[in-house]
Design a protein around this motif. Structure first.
Motif, PDB file in Angstrom:
ATOM      1  N   HIS A  99      -1.329  19.619   1.929  1.00  0.00           N
ATOM      2  CA  HIS A  99      -0.178  19.471   1.049  1.00  0.00           C
ATOM      3  C   HIS A  99       0.221  18.007   0.866  1.00  0.00           C
ATOM      4  CE1 HIS A  99       1.050  23.862   2.163  1.00  0.00           C
ATOM      5  NE2 HIS A  99       0.109  23.811   1.230  1.00  0.00           N
ATOM      6  N   ILE A 100       0.716  17.702  -0.300  1.00  0.00           N
ATOM      7  CA  ILE A 100       1.213  16.377  -0.648  1.00  0.00           C
ATOM      8  C   ILE A 100       2.734  16.442  -0.749  1.00  0.00           C
ATOM      9  CG2 ILE A 100       0.894  16.863  -3.115  1.00  0.00           C
ATOM     10  CD1 ILE A 100       0.356  13.899  -3.573  1.00  0.00           C
ATOM     11  N   ASP A 101       3.425  15.378  -0.351  1.00  0.00           N
ATOM     12  CA  ASP A 101       4.886  15.389  -0.451  1.00  0.00           C
ATOM     13  C   ASP A 101       5.328  14.854  -1.812  1.00  0.00           C
ATOM     14  OD1 ASP A 101       5.058  12.493  -0.357  1.00  0.00           O
ATOM     15  OD2 ASP A 101       4.784  12.629   1.800  1.00  0.00           O
ATOM     16  N   GLY A 102       6.594  15.087  -2.117  1.00  0.00           N
ATOM     17  CA  GLY A 102       7.133  14.724  -3.428  1.00  0.00           C
ATOM     18  C   GLY A 102       7.064  13.246  -3.739  1.00  0.00           C
ATOM     19  N   SER A 103       7.217  12.395  -2.713  1.00  0.00           N
ATOM     20  CA  SER A 103       7.187  10.951  -2.962  1.00  0.00           C
ATOM     21  C   SER A 103       5.806  10.508  -3.434  1.00  0.00           C
ATOM     22  CB  SER A 103       7.585  10.186  -1.695  1.00  0.00           C
ATOM     23  OG  SER A 103       6.657  10.427  -0.647  1.00  0.00           O
ATOM     24  N   HIS A 104       4.763  11.113  -2.890  1.00  0.00           N
ATOM     25  CA  HIS A 104       3.418  10.755  -3.330  1.00  0.00           C
ATOM     26  C   HIS A 104       3.109  11.317  -4.717  1.00  0.00           C
ATOM     27  CE1 HIS A 104       2.701   9.670   0.932  1.00  0.00           C
ATOM     28  NE2 HIS A 104       1.808   8.840   0.412  1.00  0.00           N
ATOM     29  N   LEU A 105       3.670  12.472  -5.045  1.00  0.00           N
ATOM     30  CA  LEU A 105       3.516  12.988  -6.412  1.00  0.00           C
ATOM     31  C   LEU A 105       4.123  12.011  -7.413  1.00  0.00           C
ATOM     32  CD1 LEU A 105       4.301  16.803  -6.039  1.00  0.00           C
ATOM     33  CD2 LEU A 105       2.102  15.783  -6.634  1.00  0.00           C
ATOM     34  N   ALA A 106       5.285  11.469  -7.076  1.00  0.00           N
ATOM     35  CA  ALA A 106       5.949  10.504  -7.965  1.00  0.00           C
ATOM     36  C   ALA A 106       5.101   9.240  -8.118  1.00  0.00           C
ATOM     37  CB  ALA A 106       7.336  10.156  -7.422  1.00  0.00           C
ATOM     38  N   ILE A 107       4.456   8.810  -7.038  1.00  0.00           N
ATOM     39  CA  ILE A 107       3.585   7.636  -7.105  1.00  0.00           C
ATOM     40  C   ILE A 107       2.410   7.904  -8.042  1.00  0.00           C
ATOM     41  CG2 ILE A 107       1.963   6.216  -5.785  1.00  0.00           C
ATOM     42  CD1 ILE A 107       3.876   6.500  -3.396  1.00  0.00           C
ATOM     43  N   LEU A 108       1.821   9.095  -7.934  1.00  0.00           N
ATOM     44  CA  LEU A 108       0.706   9.438  -8.813  1.00  0.00           C
ATOM     45  C   LEU A 108       1.144   9.494 -10.276  1.00  0.00           C
ATOM     46  CD1 LEU A 108      -1.238  12.190  -6.822  1.00  0.00           C
ATOM     47  CD2 LEU A 108      -1.613   9.719  -6.870  1.00  0.00           C
ATOM     48  N   ASP A 109       2.350  10.007 -10.522  1.00  0.00           N
ATOM     49  CA  ASP A 109       2.876  10.014 -11.897  1.00  0.00           C
ATOM     50  C   ASP A 109       2.926   8.599 -12.450  1.00  0.00           C
ATOM     51  OD1 ASP A 109       3.233  12.746 -11.878  1.00  0.00           O
ATOM     52  OD2 ASP A 109       5.342  12.644 -11.289  1.00  0.00           O
ATOM     53  N   ASN A 110       3.432   7.689 -11.638  1.00  0.00           N
ATOM     54  CA  ASN A 110       3.547   6.291 -12.068  1.00  0.00           C
ATOM     55  C   ASN A 110       2.184   5.677 -12.335  1.00  0.00           C
ATOM     56  OD1 ASN A 110       3.661   3.188 -10.976  1.00  0.00           O
ATOM     57  ND2 ASN A 110       5.499   3.725 -12.113  1.00  0.00           N
ATOM     58  N   ARG A 111       1.204   5.963 -11.465  1.00  0.00           N
ATOM     59  CA  ARG A 111      -0.137   5.397 -11.636  1.00  0.00           C
ATOM     60  C   ARG A 111      -0.804   5.960 -12.887  1.00  0.00           C
ATOM     61  NH1 ARG A 111      -1.241   3.424  -6.322  1.00  0.00           N
ATOM     62  NH2 ARG A 111       0.788   2.619  -5.678  1.00  0.00           N
ATOM     63  N   LEU A 112      -0.606   7.249 -13.145  1.00  0.00           N
ATOM     64  CA  LEU A 112      -1.200   7.855 -14.344  1.00  0.00           C
ATOM     65  C   LEU A 112      -0.575   7.281 -15.607  1.00  0.00           C
ATOM     66  CD1 LEU A 112      -2.942   9.919 -15.838  1.00  0.00           C
ATOM     67  CD2 LEU A 112      -1.166  11.639 -15.390  1.00  0.00           C
ATOM     68  N   GLN A 113       0.741   7.170 -15.634  1.00  0.00           N
ATOM     69  CA  GLN A 113       1.413   6.635 -16.817  1.00  0.00           C
ATOM     70  C   GLN A 113       1.008   5.179 -17.069  1.00  0.00           C
ATOM     71  OE1 GLN A 113       5.672   7.315 -16.724  1.00  0.00           O
ATOM     72  NE2 GLN A 113       5.411   9.419 -15.999  1.00  0.00           N
ATOM     73  N   THR A 114       0.926   4.399 -16.001  1.00  0.00           N
ATOM     74  CA  THR A 114       0.518   2.997 -16.144  1.00  0.00           C
ATOM     75  C   THR A 114      -0.899   2.899 -16.695  1.00  0.00           C
ATOM     76  OG1 THR A 114       1.963   2.296 -14.329  1.00  0.00           O
ATOM     77  CG2 THR A 114       0.134   0.832 -14.913  1.00  0.00           C
ATOM     78  N   ALA A 115      -1.800   3.715 -16.158  1.00  0.00           N
ATOM     79  CA  ALA A 115      -3.197   3.675 -16.611  1.00  0.00           C
ATOM     80  C   ALA A 115      -3.317   4.055 -18.078  1.00  0.00           C
ATOM     81  CB  ALA A 115      -4.043   4.611 -15.748  1.00  0.00           C
ATOM     82  N   LEU A 116      -2.535   5.030 -18.529  1.00  0.00           N
ATOM     83  CA  LEU A 116      -2.585   5.440 -19.933  1.00  0.00           C
ATOM     84  C   LEU A 116      -1.979   4.385 -20.852  1.00  0.00           C
ATOM     85  CD1 LEU A 116      -1.628   9.218 -19.579  1.00  0.00           C
ATOM     86  CD2 LEU A 116      -3.866   8.290 -20.199  1.00  0.00           C
ATOM     87  N   ARG A 117      -0.888   3.781 -20.431  1.00  0.00           N
ATOM     88  CA  ARG A 117      -0.230   2.758 -21.263  1.00  0.00           C
ATOM     89  C   ARG A 117      -1.087   1.502 -21.403  1.00  0.00           C
ATOM     90  NH1 ARG A 117       5.028   4.336 -18.407  1.00  0.00           N
ATOM     91  NH2 ARG A 117       6.231   5.460 -19.996  1.00  0.00           N
ATOM     92  N   GLU A 118      -1.965   1.276 -20.436  1.00  0.00           N
ATOM     93  CA  GLU A 118      -2.811   0.086 -20.477  1.00  0.00           C
ATOM     94  C   GLU A 118      -4.021   0.252 -21.390  1.00  0.00           C
ATOM     95  OE1 GLU A 118      -3.791  -0.538 -16.409  1.00  0.00           O
ATOM     96  OE2 GLU A 118      -1.968  -1.715 -15.977  1.00  0.00           O
ATOM     97  N   ARG A 119      -4.241   1.455 -21.890  1.00  0.00           N
ATOM     98  CA  ARG A 119      -5.380   1.693 -22.765  1.00  0.00           C
ATOM     99  C   ARG A 119      -5.187   0.959 -24.094  1.00  0.00           C
ATOM    100  NH1 ARG A 119      -9.688   2.916 -20.468  1.00  0.00           N
ATOM    101  NH2 ARG A 119     -10.472   4.124 -22.232  1.00  0.00           N
ATOM    102  N   LYS A 120      -6.274   0.383 -24.585  1.00  0.00           N
ATOM    103  CA  LYS A 120      -6.203  -0.403 -25.819  1.00  0.00           C
ATOM    104  C   LYS A 120      -6.510   0.494 -27.020  1.00  0.00           C
ATOM    105  CE  LYS A 120      -5.618  -4.137 -23.371  1.00  0.00           C
ATOM    106  NZ  LYS A 120      -4.305  -4.827 -23.286  1.00  0.00           N
ATOM    107  N   ASN A 121      -5.610   1.414 -27.306  1.00  0.00           N
ATOM    108  CA  ASN A 121      -5.777   2.240 -28.502  1.00  0.00           C
ATOM    109  C   ASN A 121      -4.397   2.587 -29.055  1.00  0.00           C
ATOM    110  OD1 ASN A 121      -4.750   4.535 -27.048  1.00  0.00           O
ATOM    111  ND2 ASN A 121      -6.793   4.901 -26.210  1.00  0.00           N
ATOM    112  N   SER A 122      -4.387   3.280 -30.155  1.00  0.00           N
ATOM    113  CA  SER A 122      -3.130   3.573 -30.846  1.00  0.00           C
ATOM    114  C   SER A 122      -2.601   4.968 -30.534  1.00  0.00           C
ATOM    115  CB  SER A 122      -3.346   3.438 -32.365  1.00  0.00           C
ATOM    116  OG  SER A 122      -4.381   4.314 -32.801  1.00  0.00           O
ATOM    117  N   ARG A 123      -3.116   5.592 -29.495  1.00  0.00           N
ATOM    118  CA  ARG A 123      -2.696   6.956 -29.204  1.00  0.00           C
ATOM    119  C   ARG A 123      -1.222   7.021 -28.803  1.00  0.00           C
ATOM    120  NH1 ARG A 123      -6.111  10.644 -28.319  1.00  0.00           N
ATOM    121  NH2 ARG A 123      -7.656   9.299 -27.321  1.00  0.00           N
ATOM    122  N   ARG A 124      -0.576   8.109 -29.225  1.00  0.00           N
ATOM    123  CA  ARG A 124       0.826   8.338 -28.879  1.00  0.00           C
ATOM    124  C   ARG A 124       0.897   9.266 -27.667  1.00  0.00           C
ATOM    125  NH1 ARG A 124       2.994  11.437 -32.612  1.00  0.00           N
ATOM    126  NH2 ARG A 124       1.024  11.832 -33.709  1.00  0.00           N
TER     127      ARG A 124
END
Length: 220
Positions: free
Chosen positions: A68-93
């Motif tokens: 099992h993973i705790d809630g704080s680590h889930l929040a960290i993964l959310d942040n890492r996923l959002q950062t990785a997507l925002r860094e993509r060089k495309n026009s996707r919304r």
């Protein structure tokens, strides 16, 4: 004459070996080819969740026992996923869905069978987006030790689903499962060893590798 005949027989034997190798080689399946998503399509991104029953899965079965993973680590993964997507060089919304807006997945009458897909598909259809990105932590075991040495290495399994709002189906799936091993245990992992700078990584760092894999698999 005898030399020429021997040469022809040797040539025929080599050709037979080549043909046999061609027959036994598995053809590349179209299912194994990445189905890249055009930047013209919009994507809503759910936060990471960890299913605790098979009913909460899109497909498959939970491991037994499940780490099992705790809630704080889930929040960290959310942040890492959002950062990785925002860094993509495309026009996707991208639209990032808040945790409080997640659809509730009920166990219903068949708690041992995955039931999340129709619920998530209905959510996608109402969201006004083209695709819904669903990240799930299936198994989570944190590193026991330090970067220099461990008594137990990190082990994670994360799955990502791209659900079509139009069709209500899984358009693509990316699975990443990894338990770090030492270089001495498997020389085939030399590339991973150097990429991880020769240290024992955390479960979060392994999950980040899964995030990058999913983004590549989906062409996001």
């Amino acid at each position: 004459m005898r030399l020429a005949r021997s040469f022809r027989l040797a040539t025929l034997f080599c050709l037979c070996l080549v043909a046999l190798a061609g027959c036994t080689r598995k053809p590349t399946s179209t299912a194994d080819m990445p189905r890249l998503l055009s930047p013209a399509y919009s994507v809503s991104v759910l936060p990471f969740i960890q299913p605790r029953s098979n009913a909460e899965l899109v497909m498959g079965q939970l491991p037994e026992p499940q780490g099992h993973i705790d809630g704080s680590h889930l929040a960290i993964l959310d942040n890492r996923l959002q950062t990785a997507l925002r860094e993509r060089k495309n026009s996707r919304r991208y639209a990032f869905v808040a945790s409080g807006a997640l659809p509730k997945i009920s166990s219903g009458y068949s708690a041992n069978q995955p039931q999340a897909l129709p619920i998530l598909a209905a959510f996608a259809a109402k969201s006004g987006t083209d695709f819904l990105l669903v990240p799930q932590v299936i198994d989570w075991h944190e590193r026991e030790g330090s970067r220099a040495g461990v008594t137990r290495p990190a082990h994670v399994k994360v799955e990502f689903y791209l659900i079509s709002a139009k069709h209500g189906t899984v358009a693509n799936r990316s699975v990443y499962e990894e338990e770090q091993t030492g270089l001495a245990d498997n020389l085939l992992n030399m590339g991973d060893f150097f990429r991880r700078k020769g240290g024992w990584v955390t479960a979060t760092e392994l999950a980040e590798e899964g995030i990058r894999k999913a983004i590549k698999d989906f062409g996001l």
